[in-house]
Design an enzyme around this catalytic site. Structure first.
Site, short mmCIF file in Angstrom:
data_model
loop_
_atom_site.label_atom_id
_atom_site.label_comp_id
_atom_site.label_asym_id
_atom_site.label_seq_id
_atom_site.Cartn_x
_atom_site.Cartn_y
_atom_site.Cartn_z
N SER A 36 7.70 -7.64 6.48
CA SER A 36 8.90 -8.01 7.23
C SER A 36 8.98 -9.51 7.51
O SER A 36 10.08 -10.05 7.69
CB SER A 36 8.95 -7.23 8.56
OG SER A 36 7.78 -7.48 9.32
N GLU A 113 -1.39 -8.39 -3.27
CA GLU A 113 -1.38 -9.60 -2.44
C GLU A 113 -2.64 -10.42 -2.67
O GLU A 113 -2.57 -11.63 -2.88
CB GLU A 113 -1.26 -9.22 -0.96
CG GLU A 113 0.13 -8.70 -0.57
CD GLU A 113 0.19 -8.13 0.84
OE1 GLU A 113 1.32 -7.99 1.34
OE2 GLU A 113 -0.87 -7.83 1.42
#
Length: 247
Positions: A36, A113
């Protein structure tokens, strides 16, 4: 608007935009994080490409949903297969300790990631001040991505490791892989087709780098959400405004 009136999303937007404005230059290879807060960094890259402030940028997304967002913004995408060296990667974190070690992977994208961010010359972490902690562990479960094969055995093995035994409870992630809150009856599956075990700690991890090595050395473990000795700088949004901590 006064700082005190800022919402969580507005704080995330501030640090996401600042990271891109301060660290991304034309001609760079950029790692795009997932979550987010990283969403706003991706949004900013798209804006600056569209208005011509940035040119000749290529980016590597760390998840399918970041890839979809980047494509919608017409950000040119590549992969590590063709671009193994990145100038900068920008991503959020679930926890940040005083040594700038991180817990990441609440959104389930920890493997991609880490693969992307470990290849970056600079890794910029963007958070709001609620993510800062004195010690990793109790505030946010540490995710571990494991192979589906004999996953219950691997879960038990992780829980019995010397660094984990007695201080954490391993829990198989259920439902959506992008949330560590159970939201379905099926085992959560990552973008890579693997499962996630969330380690719920009763006390702070005493030596995060040592635990990271021990977990990674376990057969059946693909990777984990402890990101140690990787951070270049953390951009923090708080009630007093934005601050930066450098490694």
């Amino acid at each position: 608007m006064a700082e005190g009136a800022l919402t969580q999303d507005e704080l995330k937007k501030m640090v996401g935009y600042k990271a891109v404005d301060d660290y991304v230059k034309s001609g760079m290879v950029v790692g795009l994080g997932t979550g987010s807060t990283a969403y706003f960094a991706v949004e900013r890259v798209g804006q600056l490409l569209k208005d011509g402030t940035l040119t000749d940028i290529v980016a590597i997304p760390t998840s399918i949903r970041t890839k979809e967002q980047a494509e919608s913004l017409e950000i040119p995408l590549v992969t590590l297969d063709t671009h193994s060296k990145l100038d900068v990667a920008i991503d959020g974190a679930d926890e940040v300790d005083p040594a700038l070690n991180l817990v990441k992977g609440g959104g389930g994208a920890l493997l991609r990631e880490k693969m992307v961010e470990v290849c970056a010359d600079k890794f910029i972490v963007i958070v709001d001040e609620s993510k800062l902690c004195d010690g990793l562990g109790p505030g946010f479960p540490v995710p571990v991505e494991i192979t589906p094969f004999c996953h219950e055995h691997t879960l038990r093995t992780i829980g019995e490791l010397p660094s984990c035994k007695g201080i954490c409870k391993p829990v198989l992630r259920m439902g959506s892989s992008s949330s560590n809150q159970p939201d379905g009856d099926d085992i959560a599956v990552t973008d890579n087709g693997n499962y996630i075990v969330d380690l719920h700690f009763d006390e702070a991890i005493k030596d995060a780098p040592a635990m990271a090595t021990e977990i990674k050395s376990t057969v059946g473990v693909v990777d984990h959400g402890l990101f140690c000795d990787m951070t270049t700088a953390v951009i923090i949004a708080g009630k007093e405004g934005i601050s930066v901590k450098e490694a």
